[in-house]
Design a protein around this motif. Sequence first.
Motif, PDB file in Angstrom:
ATOM      1  N   ILE A   1       0.892  -1.253  -0.027  1.00 49.83           N
ATOM      2  CA  ILE A   1       0.110   0.160   0.098  1.00 49.83           C
ATOM      3  C   ILE A   1       0.876   1.067   0.091  1.00 49.83           C
ATOM      4  O   ILE A   1       1.666   1.585   0.826  1.00 49.83           O
TER       5      ILE A   1
ATOM      6  N   GLU B   1       1.057   8.266  -5.971  1.00 51.50           N
ATOM      7  CA  GLU B   1      -0.007   7.905  -6.773  1.00 51.50           C
ATOM      8  C   GLU B   1       0.538   6.980  -7.696  1.00 51.50           C
ATOM      9  O   GLU B   1      -0.109   6.507  -8.684  1.00 51.50           O
TER      10      GLU B   1
ATOM     11  N   ARG C   1       2.069   3.339  -9.196  1.00 51.01           N
ATOM     12  CA  ARG C   1       2.459   1.996  -8.641  1.00 51.01           C
ATOM     13  C   ARG C   1       3.758   1.519  -8.912  1.00 51.01           C
ATOM     14  O   ARG C   1       4.383   0.629  -8.258  1.00 51.01           O
TER      15      ARG C   1
ATOM     16  N   ILE D   1      -1.053  -1.057  -4.692  1.00 46.63           N
ATOM     17  CA  ILE D   1      -2.014  -0.377  -4.401  1.00 46.63           C
ATOM     18  C   ILE D   1      -1.517   1.253  -4.132  1.00 46.63           C
ATOM     19  O   ILE D   1      -1.221   1.537  -2.963  1.00 46.63           O
ATOM     20  N   PRO D   2      -1.456   2.042  -5.138  1.00 43.26           N
ATOM     21  CA  PRO D   2      -1.023   3.465  -4.819  1.00 43.26           C
ATOM     22  C   PRO D   2      -2.326   4.198  -4.441  1.00 43.26           C
ATOM     23  O   PRO D   2      -3.361   4.047  -5.032  1.00 43.26           O
ATOM     24  N   THR D   3      -2.072   5.052  -3.216  1.00 45.72           N
ATOM     25  CA  THR D   3      -3.207   5.716  -2.584  1.00 45.72           C
ATOM     26  C   THR D   3      -3.125   7.248  -2.950  1.00 45.72           C
ATOM     27  O   THR D   3      -4.171   7.651  -2.957  1.00 45.72           O
ATOM     28  N   GLY D   4      -2.058   7.605  -2.963  1.00 45.89           N
ATOM     29  CA  GLY D   4      -1.898   9.137  -2.964  1.00 45.89           C
ATOM     30  C   GLY D   4      -2.170   9.853  -1.693  1.00 45.89           C
ATOM     31  O   GLY D   4      -2.487  11.024  -1.535  1.00 45.89           O
ATOM     32  N   PHE D   5      -2.273   9.157  -0.695  1.00 46.96           N
ATOM     33  CA  PHE D   5      -2.737   9.694   0.555  1.00 46.96           C
ATOM     34  C   PHE D   5      -1.594   9.948   1.615  1.00 46.96           C
ATOM     35  O   PHE D   5      -1.772   9.978   2.860  1.00 46.96           O
ATOM     36  N   GLY D   6      -0.252   9.601   1.156  1.00 47.66           N
ATOM     37  CA  GLY D   6       0.883  10.079   1.955  1.00 47.66           C
ATOM     38  C   GLY D   6       0.898   8.988   3.159  1.00 47.66           C
ATOM     39  O   GLY D   6       0.648   7.842   3.042  1.00 47.66           O
ATOM     40  N   GLU D   7       1.418   9.782   4.235  1.00 43.96           N
ATOM     41  CA  GLU D   7       1.514   8.802   5.395  1.00 43.96           C
ATOM     42  C   GLU D   7       0.311   8.277   5.946  1.00 43.96           C
ATOM     43  O   GLU D   7       0.246   7.210   6.650  1.00 43.96           O
ATOM     44  N   ALA D   8      -0.886   8.802   5.371  1.00 45.35           N
ATOM     45  CA  ALA D   8      -2.125   7.962   5.995  1.00 45.35           C
ATOM     46  C   ALA D   8      -2.269   6.818   5.335  1.00 45.35           C
ATOM     47  O   ALA D   8      -3.143   5.997   6.101  1.00 45.35           O
TER      48      ALA D   8
ATOM     49  N   ASN E   1      -0.016   4.527   5.843  1.00 47.52           N
ATOM     50  CA  ASN E   1       0.067   3.355   7.035  1.00 47.52           C
ATOM     51  C   ASN E   1      -1.270   3.010   7.991  1.00 47.52           C
ATOM     52  O   ASN E   1      -1.025   1.971   8.177  1.00 47.52           O
TER      53      ASN E   1
ATOM     54  N   MET F   1      -3.748   2.167   6.566  1.00 42.61           N
ATOM     55  CA  MET F   1      -4.667   1.067   5.831  1.00 42.61           C
ATOM     56  C   MET F   1      -3.604  -0.185   6.031  1.00 42.61           C
ATOM     57  O   MET F   1      -4.323  -1.360   6.063  1.00 42.61           O
TER      58      MET F   1
ATOM     59  N   PRO G   1      -9.816  -3.216   4.245  1.00 42.50           N
ATOM     60  CA  PRO G   1     -10.606  -2.088   4.891  1.00 42.50           C
ATOM     61  C   PRO G   1      -9.700  -0.906   5.152  1.00 42.50           C
ATOM     62  O   PRO G   1      -8.585  -0.843   5.443  1.00 42.50           O
TER      63      PRO G   1
ATOM     64  N   MET H   1      -8.923   5.225  -4.426  1.00 43.15           N
ATOM     65  CA  MET H   1      -7.822   4.252  -4.338  1.00 43.15           C
ATOM     66  C   MET H   1      -8.340   3.286  -5.553  1.00 43.15           C
ATOM     67  O   MET H   1      -7.313   2.685  -6.121  1.00 43.15           O
TER      68      MET H   1
ATOM     69  N   ARG I   1      -7.001   4.621  -8.606  1.00 39.20           N
ATOM     70  CA  ARG I   1      -5.659   4.860  -8.735  1.00 39.20           C
ATOM     71  C   ARG I   1      -4.807   3.509  -8.860  1.00 39.20           C
ATOM     72  O   ARG I   1      -4.019   3.479  -9.597  1.00 39.20           O
ATOM     73  N   MET I   2      -5.520   2.441  -8.428  1.00 39.47           N
ATOM     74  CA  MET I   2      -5.003   1.282  -8.694  1.00 39.47           C
ATOM     75  C   MET I   2      -5.106   0.584  -9.864  1.00 39.47           C
ATOM     76  O   MET I   2      -4.313  -0.231 -10.642  1.00 39.47           O
TER      77      MET I   2
ATOM     78  N   GLY J   1      -2.376  16.488   2.411  1.00 38.84           N
ATOM     79  CA  GLY J   1      -1.265  15.555   2.051  1.00 38.84           C
ATOM     80  C   GLY J   1      -2.212  14.248   1.369  1.00 38.84           C
ATOM     81  O   GLY J   1      -1.601  13.333   1.246  1.00 38.84           O
ATOM     82  N   PHE J   2      -3.594  14.597   1.379  1.00 44.58           N
ATOM     83  CA  PHE J   2      -4.178  13.549   0.720  1.00 44.58           C
ATOM     84  C   PHE J   2      -4.566  13.535  -0.699  1.00 44.58           C
ATOM     85  O   PHE J   2      -5.589  12.915  -1.149  1.00 44.58           O
TER      86      PHE J   2
ATOM     87  N   ILE K   1      -3.625  13.101  11.346  1.00 46.40           N
ATOM     88  CA  ILE K   1      -2.644  13.377  10.683  1.00 46.40           C
ATOM     89  C   ILE K   1      -2.715  14.883  10.169  1.00 46.40           C
ATOM     90  O   ILE K   1      -1.971  15.520  10.047  1.00 46.40           O
TER      91      ILE K   1
ATOM     92  N   PHE L   1       3.558  11.046  14.159  1.00 47.16           N
ATOM     93  CA  PHE L   1       3.552  11.842  13.028  1.00 47.16           C
ATOM     94  C   PHE L   1       4.009  13.241  13.174  1.00 47.16           C
ATOM     95  O   PHE L   1       4.740  13.542  12.257  1.00 47.16           O
TER      96      PHE L   1
END
Lengths: 159, 159, 159, 159
Positions: free
Chosen positions: A65, A69, A71, A82-89, A91, A93, B83, B93, B96-97, C85-86, D92, D116
Amino acid sequence: MAIERKPVIAIVGAGKCSKKLRDNAAIVARYVAKNGGVVVCGGLEGIMEGAARGAWEGGGVSIGILPGEDRNDANKFITYAIPTGFGEARNIMVIRMADVVVAFPGKYGTLSEMAFALKAGKPVISISAWKVGEDIISMDDPTEAAEKAMELAQAALEE
Amino acid sequence: MAIERKPVIAIVGAGKCSKKLRDNAAIVARYVAKNGGVVVCGGLEGIMEGAARGAWEGGGVSIGILPGEDRNDANKFITYAIPTGFGEARNIMVIRMADVVVAFPGKYGTLSEMAFALKAGKPVISISAWKVGEDIISMDDPTEAAEKAMELAQAALEE
Amino acid sequence: MAIERKPVIAIVGAGKCSKKLRDNAAIVARYVAKNGGVVVCGGLEGIMEGAARGAWEGGGVSIGILPGEDRNDANKFITYAIPTGFGEARNIMVIRMADVVVAFPGKYGTLSEMAFALKAGKPVISISAWKVGEDIISMDDPTEAAEKAMELAQAALEE
Amino acid sequence: MAIERKPVIAIVGAGKCSKKLRDNAAIVARYVAKNGGVVVCGGLEGIMEGAARGAWEGGGVSIGILPGEDRNDANKFITYAIPTGFGEARNIMVIRMADVVVAFPGKYGTLSEMAFALKAGKPVISISAWKVGEDIISMDDPTEAAEKAMELAQAALEE
């Protein structure tokens, strides 16, 4: 008829680490893969690469994960990126997908993942990683840690 | 030596739909799975269940990216449930995937996924779904749509 | 004794636009600010800058929810910058914070925001923006749109 | 002509706490508000409510970034409530918005926020909260902590 849910083990730790630590992450992941589990990690280098490599060597699957953005940021052993583009967030997931978290040494990113896991009430096995709170299970040997992780994950699945 | 990246097709659409539409989603997913692709979807019911079932029937893999925190929310055909706890943001997501998005009829959630895909510059094949903008590829037959999706995904991978 | 909740109006649209459109966004925001409302937007340029400027001219407050991690990405009129950052997922927060959404012309990012708003059951006033679905309220004059937005927001607050 | 950026102080800690701790959070927030700063917090009860009340008493502004989708979840002292629907991931954003983080005792959620902040290189002042790593500034007196926080935030703004 339904697909059986497999135990999912998150492997977390530093993005830059020694060969020894990477190999230990691979030992954990290989055991998980050989015993029917799935590995989830952050998909990048260091511990994450060791984890993905171990899953691959064990004939299993790793889910990576990614914070970005693209892959193509995933290390070459990741089965499903799974690219998320959500940065640290992202983690969060990694932790949410797992039944059990195995933590290797890492900095504050690793600490935040361990904290999220503990908050979510998931077992956290620390192999020389942060020792915060009594809820963490400290272990030294990666194979024993992997056995323990799979045992706890099976128990979580049967709940 | 690296793991070869497989084409990833997102299948999106309503969480409640007719049996006919669910079957059409399954036709697309089955084709994708049989031809070496991976299916990603939102992991719940309706079109998402059809997509996961098709991937399973085709001997392949589906990734279900869930809005909630509980992986048991996934439909029973999902191979790997993720999840997120991020609610609607998980739609991003799913997109993005994917290399290519196949959209079935759905309400505003589906529209938002199509919009995100178009913004990200990904091909969107609409099977009787929203027609917004000239960039959408409209098709009627699910098998032809699946062929087109895999063809476009392969092209994206080779870029 | 509690703080009274103020009506919140989201203003969305292209990050690059004509001076005329930027001025129209400012007209809406100025009306909102002068009448006790709060403006929320994506915090960057184009329509977002017009919106923030209008709120400032009207003596009110704008909240700019940014895609990146750096609050210095905000345009200079934003009162409170919230770096997330999202990435694109921040659009969802812009919509969630609002009682009513006013949409100016924009591409697929704007479309996704409108779709999210409609999915969340929030009124969407379109000033020459996307026309998708019967639920969108189409208007031409920015001042009339602003009046309508505040009226609908007040109604939502009283529910 | 641009709006001057104000120092932003995050106040984090348990959602359930003693009156004494809530009052200490209010002392920090009141100082911040009286001295031209903005308070950001998670918007709910406990330390978060103390923080929002303090900002209000000090004639200032608090931003409450909520885990859920409903802005009515915010405590009654929050000036601007931002519902995210992103669950824990909203932590975050609380950290990203801040120049400096003041942490009160809390469980693993608080620990994850501190982690964080440290990862993001932001100063963390701990008032009897977690002591992890040497980078944390430990203080006892809330007023002194508030002074220190504002001083560090000003320095960050001038960088």
